[in-house]
Structure formats: C-alpha cells, structure tokens
Design an enzyme around this catalytic site. Sequence first.
Site, PDB file in Angstrom:
ATOM      1  N   THR A  33       0.832  -1.208   0.000  1.00  0.00           N
ATOM      2  CA  THR A  33       0.000   0.000   0.000  1.00  0.00           C
ATOM      3  C   THR A  33       0.861   1.251   0.000  1.00  0.00           C
ATOM      4  O   THR A  33       0.628   2.184  -0.784  1.00  0.00           O
ATOM      5  CB  THR A  33      -0.915   0.009   1.235  1.00  0.00           C
ATOM      6  OG1 THR A  33      -1.725  -1.162   1.231  1.00  0.00           O
ATOM      7  CG2 THR A  33      -1.811   1.230   1.241  1.00  0.00           C
ATOM      8  N   TYR A  67     -12.880  -3.544  -2.575  1.00  0.00           N
ATOM      9  CA  TYR A  67     -14.024  -3.016  -3.327  1.00  0.00           C
ATOM     10  C   TYR A  67     -15.118  -4.038  -3.601  1.00  0.00           C
ATOM     11  O   TYR A  67     -16.291  -3.752  -3.416  1.00  0.00           O
ATOM     12  CB  TYR A  67     -13.580  -2.378  -4.652  1.00  0.00           C
ATOM     13  CG  TYR A  67     -14.730  -1.663  -5.360  1.00  0.00           C
ATOM     14  CD1 TYR A  67     -15.172  -0.426  -4.926  1.00  0.00           C
ATOM     15  CD2 TYR A  67     -15.385  -2.252  -6.439  1.00  0.00           C
ATOM     16  CE1 TYR A  67     -16.246   0.215  -5.538  1.00  0.00           C
ATOM     17  CE2 TYR A  67     -16.458  -1.625  -7.058  1.00  0.00           C
ATOM     18  CZ  TYR A  67     -16.877  -0.398  -6.605  1.00  0.00           C
ATOM     19  OH  TYR A  67     -17.930   0.225  -7.215  1.00  0.00           O
ATOM     20  N   TYR A 120      -2.864 -10.322   4.311  1.00  0.00           N
ATOM     21  CA  TYR A 120      -2.820  -8.908   4.701  1.00  0.00           C
ATOM     22  C   TYR A 120      -4.245  -8.418   4.893  1.00  0.00           C
ATOM     23  O   TYR A 120      -5.010  -8.322   3.940  1.00  0.00           O
ATOM     24  CB  TYR A 120      -2.086  -8.121   3.613  1.00  0.00           C
ATOM     25  CG  TYR A 120      -1.997  -6.620   3.780  1.00  0.00           C
ATOM     26  CD1 TYR A 120      -2.311  -5.976   4.968  1.00  0.00           C
ATOM     27  CD2 TYR A 120      -1.566  -5.831   2.716  1.00  0.00           C
ATOM     28  CE1 TYR A 120      -2.203  -4.605   5.096  1.00  0.00           C
ATOM     29  CE2 TYR A 120      -1.452  -4.457   2.822  1.00  0.00           C
ATOM     30  CZ  TYR A 120      -1.787  -3.843   4.017  1.00  0.00           C
ATOM     31  OH  TYR A 120      -1.681  -2.488   4.123  1.00  0.00           O
ATOM     32  N   ARG A 152      -8.971   0.145   4.713  1.00  0.00           N
ATOM     33  CA  ARG A 152      -8.709   0.535   3.326  1.00  0.00           C
ATOM     34  C   ARG A 152      -9.513  -0.287   2.320  1.00  0.00           C
ATOM     35  O   ARG A 152      -9.865   0.202   1.262  1.00  0.00           O
ATOM     36  CB  ARG A 152      -7.218   0.373   2.997  1.00  0.00           C
ATOM     37  CG  ARG A 152      -6.366   1.547   3.419  1.00  0.00           C
ATOM     38  CD  ARG A 152      -4.989   1.436   2.795  1.00  0.00           C
ATOM     39  NE  ARG A 152      -4.166   2.600   3.108  1.00  0.00           N
ATOM     40  CZ  ARG A 152      -4.002   3.649   2.314  1.00  0.00           C
ATOM     41  NH1 ARG A 152      -4.634   3.706   1.151  1.00  0.00           N
ATOM     42  NH2 ARG A 152      -3.231   4.654   2.678  1.00  0.00           N
ATOM     43  N   LYS A 180      -0.259 -10.085   8.028  1.00  0.00           N
ATOM     44  CA  LYS A 180      -0.113  -8.706   8.470  1.00  0.00           C
ATOM     45  C   LYS A 180      -1.493  -8.266   8.944  1.00  0.00           C
ATOM     46  O   LYS A 180      -2.409  -8.072   8.149  1.00  0.00           O
ATOM     47  CB  LYS A 180       0.372  -7.813   7.328  1.00  0.00           C
ATOM     48  CG  LYS A 180       0.435  -6.331   7.682  1.00  0.00           C
ATOM     49  CD  LYS A 180       0.832  -5.486   6.484  1.00  0.00           C
ATOM     50  CE  LYS A 180       0.801  -3.999   6.824  1.00  0.00           C
ATOM     51  NZ  LYS A 180       1.156  -3.153   5.652  1.00  0.00           N
ATOM     52  N   ILE A 207       5.241  -4.554  10.071  1.00  0.00           N
ATOM     53  CA  ILE A 207       5.358  -4.033   8.714  1.00  0.00           C
ATOM     54  C   ILE A 207       4.961  -2.569   8.791  1.00  0.00           C
ATOM     55  O   ILE A 207       3.796  -2.243   8.987  1.00  0.00           O
ATOM     56  CB  ILE A 207       4.504  -4.839   7.730  1.00  0.00           C
ATOM     57  CG1 ILE A 207       4.981  -6.306   7.732  1.00  0.00           C
ATOM     58  CG2 ILE A 207       4.587  -4.241   6.332  1.00  0.00           C
ATOM     59  CD1 ILE A 207       4.164  -7.231   6.841  1.00  0.00           C
TER      60      ILE A 207
END
Length: 291
Positions: free
Chosen positions: A44, A107, A133, A138, A161, A203
């Site tokens: 990202t 999305y 992840y 987000r 993550k 991370i």
Amino acid sequence: MITGSIVALVTPMMSNGDVDWDALDKVVDFHLEKGTDSIVAVGTTGESATLNCDEHCQVIKRVVERVAGAIPVIAGTGANSTQEAIELTRSAKDAGADACLLVTPYYNKPTQEGLYQHYKTIAEAVDIPQILYNVPGRTACDMLPETVLRLVEIENIVGIKEATGDLDRAKVLIEAAPKDFAIYSGDDGTAVELMLLGGDGNISVTANVAPAEMGELCRLAIAGDADGARAIQEKLNPVHNAMFVEANPIPVKWAMTEMGLMGLGIRLPLTVLDQQYHSQVREALKTCEII
C-alpha cells in the site's frame, strides 16, 4: 521465518509521476545501512494501487536486485482479481522475491468463503511463501480470525499482516495459530503491544523515516523487553501520528523529501502533502532527531 522491522517501502517518483529508479536504489541502500530486517516492495505504501502491472513487477525486480540477498524482500502482489494476484505473485517469484504479501480483495466485498478460496487458489498456483494482509480500513473487507485459522493449514501460507490495530484479535491469532505462522503488526501505533503478546514483527510506515529506531524497537519487543520497547515507542509516537495526517503514503513521501532521500513525486489521485500539515510533520521529524 521473517521477523523484526519490515519496512513498507515507498516507491519514489519524479514530479511527473514516473518511477524514480535512482531514488529507489537510494532508499533501498538507506535501509540496508540502517539495519532494516526486511523490505516490502509495492505494498500500500508503495502505491500499488496506481502502478501498472509492468511497473509493479519492475519495482519488485529492482528492489530484489539492489538488496542482492542481504535481507529478505517481500513482494506486494495482492489484487481484487484472483487471477491478477496469481500473475503478480508468479512474477514476484520469478524476480527472486522471498515471499509475497497479499491484501484482501478490495471493493468487491467477498464473503469469508470467497476469501478462503481466493487465498487457497493463489497458494496452490504459486509455490512461494505467502503472507495474508488484512486492512479493512482501506479495503472494506475484513478477514475474520476463523478464516485465517482455516488458511494456516495451507503449507505456503506462512503469516498475516494484521493491520486492524485490534490487539484482542491479534491475541486470538497468536494463541490459536501454529507457532511457525508469523503474526505481524501493520499498525505502528499498536505494534509494540502486539509483539509483546508474541507477535513476530511490524510491517511499518514509520520505518521509512526511522529505520534504526524501528529496528531496535522491534528487537526489544520481540525479546520481551517491554520497558525498552515502550520507551522508543513513546519517542516515536509523534512520527507515527504525523505519518497519517493525510492518507498514507502522502505524509511519509513528503517526510522523505525533507530528509533528502527523494523528490516530491506522487501519483494521482494522491497529491503532495497539504501545506497546513508541513509544520506538524517537520516538527515530528525534528523531535525524533530524524532531521
């Protein structure tokens, strides 16, 4: 197992938005000099959402070549298309990446079964260690612990993550997952506490500007030195906060420009840090003796 301070590396760009390859080499060298334990290329923070497929693969290849085996390179290869994620993951393996980091599909809002099948399909298609992840803030997609615990049974899914900042959730995963399944923080503000619970590393966005400090913080936290790790965390809190005054990676790229590591380039729809935040970010860097 990859452990410790793992930088979510920015992708330096020129003022016209083109990748700045010389600056990319420079920031990789910076992390090698400062003792960063591992690099995530094109996550990202690396603006994966706006790099095209060719650029995405080229950046990963360039980072792998520049690191030259000194530390592990984790390639960001997630996508909201399972087939695209397979293609990116295969390319990263061919480039020599040590592992891949795959964000939950954004999305399109898959079900928990859809998430399981997505990751299972990628793992079966490409024989490389793969790190899940989860960052629902987000992606609008939250992978629940029970889904993660189904996926840990797949041999080359080796970690996660967990970027929710939810320590109760992290504790569930740490206690229930096999010991050789890595649990990484993806939230600088709560990373110390996650590692003190038994997590394996962080991370980090902040590691872009304070790699030595984040490296020591992670080493202390993983070793169980709560006082030492929390002392560094308290010092770095102004930087953690400053890195999110606008959407990541806007503030961190501006900060790295202040440090002389790269230019101001960033790719639309992201824009350069608004002037109203310049003093806050600059003062945070000065407080932590980064500039």
